[in-house]
Design a protein around this motif. Structure first.
Motif, PDB file in Angstrom:
ATOM      1  N   GLN A  97       0.820  -1.197   0.000  1.00  0.00           N
ATOM      2  CA  GLN A  97       0.000   0.000   0.000  1.00  0.00           C
ATOM      3  C   GLN A  97       0.863   1.259   0.000  1.00  0.00           C
ATOM      4  O   GLN A  97       0.557   2.244  -0.673  1.00  0.00           O
ATOM      5  CB  GLN A  97      -0.927   0.005   1.212  1.00  0.00           C
ATOM      6  CG  GLN A  97      -1.895   1.188   1.253  1.00  0.00           C
ATOM      7  CD  GLN A  97      -2.792   1.155   2.464  1.00  0.00           C
ATOM      8  OE1 GLN A  97      -2.595   0.347   3.376  1.00  0.00           O
ATOM      9  NE2 GLN A  97      -3.783   2.014   2.485  1.00  0.00           N
ATOM     10  N   ALA A  98       1.974   1.226   0.766  1.00  0.00           N
ATOM     11  CA  ALA A  98       2.877   2.381   0.812  1.00  0.00           C
ATOM     12  C   ALA A  98       3.517   2.626  -0.552  1.00  0.00           C
ATOM     13  O   ALA A  98       3.591   3.764  -1.026  1.00  0.00           O
ATOM     14  CB  ALA A  98       3.957   2.150   1.867  1.00  0.00           C
ATOM     15  N   VAL A  99       3.953   1.526  -1.206  1.00  0.00           N
ATOM     16  CA  VAL A  99       4.573   1.671  -2.521  1.00  0.00           C
ATOM     17  C   VAL A  99       3.546   2.169  -3.533  1.00  0.00           C
ATOM     18  O   VAL A  99       3.822   3.053  -4.353  1.00  0.00           O
ATOM     19  CB  VAL A  99       5.184   0.330  -2.973  1.00  0.00           C
ATOM     20  CG1 VAL A  99       5.649   0.420  -4.422  1.00  0.00           C
ATOM     21  CG2 VAL A  99       6.341  -0.047  -2.059  1.00  0.00           C
ATOM     22  N   THR A 100       2.344   1.591  -3.461  1.00  0.00           N
ATOM     23  CA  THR A 100       1.294   2.014  -4.385  1.00  0.00           C
ATOM     24  C   THR A 100       0.944   3.481  -4.185  1.00  0.00           C
ATOM     25  O   THR A 100       0.785   4.247  -5.151  1.00  0.00           O
ATOM     26  CB  THR A 100       0.031   1.149  -4.183  1.00  0.00           C
ATOM     27  OG1 THR A 100       0.361  -0.226  -4.378  1.00  0.00           O
ATOM     28  CG2 THR A 100      -1.062   1.557  -5.157  1.00  0.00           C
ATOM     29  N   ALA A 101       0.818   3.866  -2.915  1.00  0.00           N
ATOM     30  CA  ALA A 101       0.524   5.274  -2.626  1.00  0.00           C
ATOM     31  C   ALA A 101       1.653   6.171  -3.116  1.00  0.00           C
ATOM     32  O   ALA A 101       1.420   7.277  -3.622  1.00  0.00           O
ATOM     33  CB  ALA A 101       0.309   5.463  -1.127  1.00  0.00           C
TER      34      ALA A 101
END
Length: 535
Positions: free
Chosen positions: A132-136
């Motif tokens: 989720q952090a990478v996607t964000a």
């Protein structure tokens, strides 16, 4: 969202039961670890959920269990999971009491829940959070890229960056002046960090620093230098109330990359503009104003159709003779240029360009070696920014011309050069052309070459007065001050006019010059002013 103990407790498949520390279930679980050691602390990093069956615990010794729990808490363990049905049918009451005393969450793990199931649940949650952090981060990067491509790319990018961080962002030029800020109120806050920018400038780019926000705020500020060369071409500041987490750092790094790319891509264009500006300036300073207007076209707006002023700047430490004002783009080669002074010249050049960009006013700033020539409209914000900078920097000396039409720039160049020469001689930061003709010429006589000439001219008379009677120096000064009037000068000295006439003949004999020559009288008078009696 980061994994917490509460998330594991609410996981329906795990069937975990909270026995102590129920008010600490919001703690983030970074990992899960299984250990039967009495002191697993040396093998932990902090933030773990520790799982154990208590095989080696002294369950009948409350002090031992209290020490065990304390060691876990000191190691940064966020929770203890105790597996029942293997070594113990229930969680030892003394362990529950110790955990409650030290407020360490204690979870009962039923026999039907293998430890590997908890490990998988934690691993999956951590992986999902990282994804989720990478996607964000990627989404934020796309958002910032779209903003950077907007017509007002820099301001739009800063606005989106501040939004993603739930804080503020500011961009500085190489001199530390604020170019843009978002939200708008952040500009004043960013301006109070110029001291931190100065310290970061001393580090080779790229560099970063984390600092406390301005007094009266609770900001955490991170500064980043921009540029791939050793010398920073700008700086980015971001302020937030909380420490930047991983997704936020992705966002900041994306903004740094986009701003740096923009700066580097514009370097070739700036170099081309510099060469054009230098060529135009040479044409203007040699009287070819019409040709210069034709070449410039609309590039410099109405700059070449209104009164302008010329500012010539050099490092103040240069002591050689000033360059002849033939052209501004061919300075004399000099020695002894301190690096700090050259940096100040470079910063002033960047300040001129930045002030022009902020105000929308055209400016021509040409730098070659240690010299900078700035052509700007009279009364413009650009000119004020440049003169304020030069006047405040003791490593610089600057000369400013009067306001003239573009066709009279050759005269303005000579004016600026003369003003610069006066600034260098007097140790001034900035001298305007109007000051050169005002006041007295006497302060200009402090030059070492002038003093040497005066000493050589008056030395024979002073040597005569030191070994013989006659007071020739004092008599000559009285006679010159009375414009050659014998009676008035003799009265001032308290001698007969024939005595004074004799002394003046002796002056002529000793110097080998005639006092009837007005040039001789002028040189003697200036020598007297340069070296008053007693020096």
């Amino acid at each position: 969202m980061p994994l917490t103990l509460a998330s594991l407790v609410h996981h329906s498949a795990l069937k975990l039961v909270v026995l102590a520390g129920g008010d600490r279930l919001d703690a983030t679980v970074r990992w899960v670890h299984t250990s039967e050691l009495d002191d697993p602390g040396p093998y932990l990093e902090g933030g773990e959920l520790l799982l154990t069956t208590g095989l080696k615990l002294a369950v009948d010794d409350p002090d031992s269990l209290r020490g065990y729990v304390r060691r876990l808490a000191d190691a940064g363990v966020v929770g203890l999971g105790f597996g029942v049905g293997v070594g113990h049918d229930t969680v030892p009451p003394a362990l529950v009491d110790a955990a409650a005393e030290l407020d360490l969450p204690l979870l009962e793990v039923p026999r039907r829940t293998p430890f590997i199931a908890i490990s998988k649940a934690v691993s999956a949650a951590v992986a999902a959070d990282q994804y989720q952090a990478v996607t964000a981060g990627f989404e934020a990067q796309r958002d910032l890229t779209r903003a950077a491509l907007a017509p007002d790319g820099t301001s739009a990018l800063l606005g989106r960056l501040a939004h993603h961080l739930n804080g503020w962002a500011a961009l500085y030029d190489a001199s530390g002046a604020v170019l843009a800020a978002a939200p708008e109120w952040a500009g004043r806050r960013a301006a109070r960090l110029t001291g931190e920018i100065d310290r970061l400038r001393d580090k080779p780019a790229p560099a970063s620093a984390a600092v406390a926000g301005p007094a009266g705020t609770e900001d955490r500020v991170e500064l980043q230098s921009l540029g791939t060369a050793r010398r920073a071409r700008g700086f980015l500041a971001v302020g937030t109330e909380e420490r930047l987490d991983t997704p936020a750092r992705y966002v900041v790094h994306a903004a740094v990359a986009l701003l740096t790319l923009s700066l580097e891509q514009s370097r070739a264009l700036q170099d081309t503009e510099q060469r054009l500006a230098a060529a135009l300036l040479r044409m203007l300073l040699t009287g070819e104003s019409e040709h210069a207007r034709t070449v410039a076209g609309r590039l410099y707006g109405d700059l070449l159709t209104q009164p302008v002023r010329l500012l010539v700047v050099e490092p103040a430490e240069l002591t050689a003779k000033p360059a002849k004002p033939a052209t501004a783009a061919r300075p004399a080669v000099r020695t002894g240029r301190p690096a700090v002074a050259l940096d100040s010249v470079a910063l002033l050049a960047e300040r001129a360009e930045a002030a022009g960009a902020r105000s929308g006013e055209p400016v021509i700033a040409v730098r070659e070696g240690p010299r900078l020539v700035v052509l700007a409209a009279d009364g413009s914000a650009v000119l004020k920014a440049c003169t304020d900078f030069a006047e405040a920097d003791d490593t610089l000396a600057a000369g400013l011309s009067a306001a003239v039409p573009v066709a009279e720039l050759p005269d303005a160049n000579r004016q600026a050069e003369r003003a610069l020469a006066v600034a260098l001689r007097r140790g001034r930061n900035l001298v305007e052309h109007g000051e050169v003709g005002a006041g007295s010429v006497l302060p200009l006589l402090g030059d070492d070459a002038v003093r040497a000439f005066a000493e050589g001219l008056l030395r024979p008379l002073r040597e005569h007065d030191a070994t013989s009677r006659g007071d020739l120096v004092a008599s000559l000064q009285a006679w010159l001050s009375r414009h050659g009037q014998w009676d008035a000068a003799a009265s001032d000295l308290g001698v007969h006019r024939h005595t004074l006439r004799y002394r003046m003949r002796r002056v002529e004999e000793i110097l080998g010059r005639s006092l009837d020559d007005p040039d001789v009288r002028m040189e003697l008078w200036l020598a007297m002013k340069t070296l008053p009696p007693g020096e």
